[in-house]
Design a protein around this motif. Structure first.
Motif, short mmCIF file in Angstrom:
data_model
loop_
_atom_site.label_atom_id
_atom_site.label_comp_id
_atom_site.label_asym_id
_atom_site.label_seq_id
_atom_site.Cartn_x
_atom_site.Cartn_y
_atom_site.Cartn_z
N GLU A 124 12.65 40.08 35.63
CA GLU A 124 12.57 38.76 34.97
C GLU A 124 11.05 38.40 34.70
N TYR A 125 10.32 39.14 35.65
CA TYR A 125 8.82 38.93 35.68
C TYR A 125 7.94 39.89 34.83
N GLY A 126 8.57 40.74 34.20
CA GLY A 126 8.22 41.73 33.22
C GLY A 126 7.61 43.08 33.79
N GLU A 127 7.97 43.14 35.23
CA GLU A 127 7.63 44.34 36.23
C GLU A 127 8.58 45.56 36.15
N LEU A 128 8.01 46.46 36.21
CA LEU A 128 8.72 47.70 36.20
C LEU A 128 9.57 47.72 37.54
N ILE A 129 10.85 48.29 37.51
CA ILE A 129 11.82 48.34 38.87
C ILE A 129 12.06 49.91 38.79
N TYR A 130 11.98 50.62 39.75
CA TYR A 130 12.17 52.10 39.79
C TYR A 130 13.92 52.33 40.09
N ASN A 131 14.59 52.86 39.06
CA ASN A 131 16.12 52.82 39.29
C ASN A 131 16.54 54.46 39.43
N GLY A 132 15.61 55.17 40.17
CA GLY A 132 15.97 56.56 40.55
C GLY A 132 15.56 57.48 39.61
N ARG A 133 16.13 58.65 39.87
CA ARG A 133 15.88 59.80 38.99
C ARG A 133 16.83 60.00 37.82
N ARG A 140 29.07 54.73 35.21
CA ARG A 140 27.78 55.17 35.34
C ARG A 140 27.07 54.70 36.70
N ILE A 141 26.67 55.55 37.59
CA ILE A 141 26.08 55.15 38.79
C ILE A 141 24.85 55.73 39.05
N GLU A 142 23.94 55.05 39.42
CA GLU A 142 22.68 55.35 40.13
C GLU A 142 22.85 55.46 41.85
N LEU A 143 22.69 56.56 42.05
CA LEU A 143 22.92 56.71 43.55
C LEU A 143 21.95 56.06 44.19
N GLY A 144 20.58 55.82 43.64
CA GLY A 144 19.60 54.83 44.43
C GLY A 144 20.18 53.46 44.64
N GLU A 145 21.08 53.27 43.87
CA GLU A 145 21.41 51.65 44.14
C GLU A 145 22.21 51.54 45.46
N ILE A 146 22.99 52.64 45.79
CA ILE A 146 23.85 52.57 47.01
C ILE A 146 22.77 52.58 48.17
N GLU A 147 21.88 53.52 47.95
CA GLU A 147 20.92 53.83 48.98
C GLU A 147 19.88 52.59 49.39
N THR A 148 19.55 51.96 48.39
CA THR A 148 18.99 50.69 48.65
C THR A 148 19.75 49.73 49.35
N ALA A 149 21.09 49.76 48.97
CA ALA A 149 22.11 48.77 49.71
C ALA A 149 22.18 49.27 51.25
N ALA A 150 22.50 50.34 51.18
CA ALA A 150 22.47 50.86 52.89
C ALA A 150 21.40 50.85 53.63
N SER A 151 20.20 50.89 52.94
CA SER A 151 18.97 50.73 53.66
C SER A 151 18.66 49.49 54.14
N SER A 152 19.25 48.61 53.83
CA SER A 152 18.90 47.03 54.27
C SER A 152 19.98 46.66 55.60
N PHE A 153 20.74 47.66 55.82
CA PHE A 153 21.34 47.58 57.14
C PHE A 153 20.47 47.77 58.29
N GLU A 154 20.75 46.94 59.39
CA GLU A 154 19.68 46.97 60.75
C GLU A 154 19.96 48.35 61.41
N THR A 155 21.01 49.07 61.33
CA THR A 155 21.20 50.20 62.14
C THR A 155 20.90 51.42 61.22
N ILE A 156 20.65 51.40 60.16
CA ILE A 156 20.54 52.48 59.39
C ILE A 156 18.92 53.07 59.14
#
Ligand code: AMP
Length: 507
Positions: free
Chosen positions: A402-411, A422-438
């Motif tokens: 919404e700011y007109g900035e580019l967002i990286y969506n994986g390869r 249709r799935i971007e594996l990067g989306e799952i990775e970003t989600a999991a990386s927000s967990f404290e223990t990962i």
């Protein structure tokens, strides 16, 4: 008008003559010593008679010597190609086959190692090259003949077919990039950089040339410190290193081990720059908490466009599970986000994903002696049918926020179709990386069993059901990994990024 990067050393050697240009674990090199020795190397190259714009391999461990050799090669109007001293023999031979160099610069000790490779050219032994009083007179006419379109270096990146690709970059592209870096981040002679990137990786371009241009000092951080975060921070503090440009993996390591909690770095680090892979906000937020006054900037780009072509300097808060933007193009650079039909995606088409393509002076000349690969990645701008204009197709997917900035969506090549979605594996990775223990995680698609496999490293035992339940709160159920494999450590490639090929073998 500046034409060659060697002009930076000419000026810095005059203005900052006795100041330390480079410091490594063997000692320091002043700007005068830097120039004197590189002119001697240039004179040797010129005397060898190989001619202009020939490849010169630099085969030495990461040290000040490598940079002096790079500049020597540049002064002689040739181009350098560094080879990692730990690279497997077969890969070195593939590179030598492509380059067919007539000269290698190495040390006495490493000459023996290099002799086992398929190389029939001449050796220049670093320690044996001594300055002479005629160096300036011999080298100056040659360095003055440099064109800004001449190659400065060829860096090899891994090729999907197993044959490394040599990316050829011109003087002009580096000048353009460094002029922007130094002005954007206000680099000056009082700054000190802490170099992490190997000199055969394009992230090092920012370190090497920003310091050369401005008279700042470049500290080559001993490699072993990157597995000892407390000592690493102590090293930065002792040497008053105020600027770092690292791959996110290293910033993550420091954050995960909570080193910033133990070593007070306030008033030490001024700029935290990073590039090369996704920087998760969870770890970035940790850095921001401990060093709130530092400038943080996410630079994005592949080797083929001279290190980086977009950037985002952090100016607002992000939650741990949000993606950090890769921002906007640098000056004199244009980004074309193209959909599958090569239509331009505009900033008001928020969230629409396309391939990130780049236009401008930053583009490489292509892959050395590889017209086939060059022609698939460096192509005519599909939006211009009036004259020849190349764009580089990165294979990266991006969208506008919404700011007109580019967002990286994986390869482009990590996009999958699973159960019709249709799935971007990067989306799952970003989600999991927000967990404290990962600590780190990486998802691959197991085509044989049609399932998503997640590899994780974690600070504790992984309860797979619990992890899936937590993920289900962030991603649709069809994105949940069917298999979760816990590893003691993530395999990394030479550049410190997750080695997906190794992970594939573990599926
Ligand atoms: P390299 O040529 O080794 O620099 O790798 C370039 C690739 O790394 C790009 O095509 C992207 O896929 C990835 N990359 C580089 N910078 C970033 C970034 N800031 N965020 C996410 N991915 C990045």
């Amino acid at each position: 008008m500046q034409i060659s990067i060697t002009e930076w050393l000419d000026t810095s050697a005059e203005e900052y003559s006795e100041k330390n240009a480079i410091v490594d674990s063997h000692g320091m090199v002043t700007f005068t010593e830097y120039r004197t020795k590189s002119l001697a190397i240039a004179r040797e190259i010129i005397d060898s008679g190989i001619g202009h714009q020939q490849p010169v391999v630099v085969f030495m461990g990461k040290s000040a010597k490598v940079l002096v050799a790079f500049l020597g090669v540049a002064y002689s109007r040739c181009f350098y190609s560094p080879i990692d001293v730990d690279m497997p023999e077969s890969r070195v031979n593939k590179i030598l086959e492509i380059l067919a160099p007539k000269l290698v610069i190495t040390t006495r000790e490493l000459k023996e190692k290099f002799k086992q490779y398929s190389f029939e050219g001449e050796y220049l032994i670093y320690e044996d090259i001594l300055p002479s009083k005629n160096d300036n007179d011999i080298v100056t006419p040659v360095s003055r003949s440099i064109l800004d379109t001449d190659l400065l270096y060829v860096l090899f990146t891994s090729g999907s077919t197993g044959v490394p690709k040599g990316v050829g970059i011109r003087h002009r592209s580096v000048i353009d990039y460094i002029d922007w870096v130094t002005s954007e981040f206000g680099i000056c002679e009082e700054d000190a950089f802490g170099s992490q990137a190997p000199f055969y990786f394009d992230n090092s371009i920012l370190d090497i040339y920003s310091t050369l241009k401005t008279g700042a000092t470049l500290y080559i951080i001993p490699k072993e410190l990157f597995s000892k975060p407390f000592e690493l921070l102590e090293y930065l503090k002792t040497n008053k290193v105020n600027t770092i440009f690292w791959v996110p993996t290293e910033l993550i390591m420091v954050a995960k081990l909570k080193a910033l909690k133990k070593v007070d770095m306030t008033n030490v680090i001024k700029r935290v720059l990073f590039c090369g892979e996704v920087m998760p906000n969870k770890e970035l937020n940790f850095w921001r908490e401990y060093l709130p006054n530092a400038v943080y900037s996410n630079l994005y780009g592949p080797t083929e466009i001279t290190d980086a072509c977009t950037f985002y300097t952090i100016d607002r808060e992000f939650s741990n599970d949000e993606s950090l933007p890769i921002g906007k193009p640098m000056p004199n650079t244009e980004i074309l986000l193209l959909d599958e039909e090569n239509h331009l995606i505009t900033t008001n088409q928020q969230g629409k994903i396309g391939e990130l393509c780049v236009k401008g002076t930053c583009l490489a000349v292509g892959y050395y002696k590889n017209p086939e690969k060059t022609n698939t990645a460096f192509v005519q701008n599909p939006l211009n049918d009036r004259y020849e204009e190349k764009i580089y197709r990165t294979g990266d997917l991006a969208s506008y926020n919404e700011y007109g900035e580019l967002i990286y969506n994986g390869r482009k090549d990590f996009q999958i179709k699973h159960l019709g979605h249709r799935i971007e594996l990067g989306e799952i990775e970003t989600a999991a990386s927000s967990f404290e223990t990962i600590i780190r995680n990486c998802c691959l698609y197991d085509t044989k069993h049609s399932r998503i496999v997640m590899f994780v490293t974690s600070t504790c035992e992984v309860d797979r059901e619990e992890l899936r339940n937590k993920l289900a709160k962030l991603v649709p159920s069809y994105m949940l990994p069917e298999k979760i494999i816990k590893l003691d450590s993530m395999p990394l490639n030479d550049n410190g990024k997750i080695d997906r090929n190794k992970l594939k073998e573990m599926i």
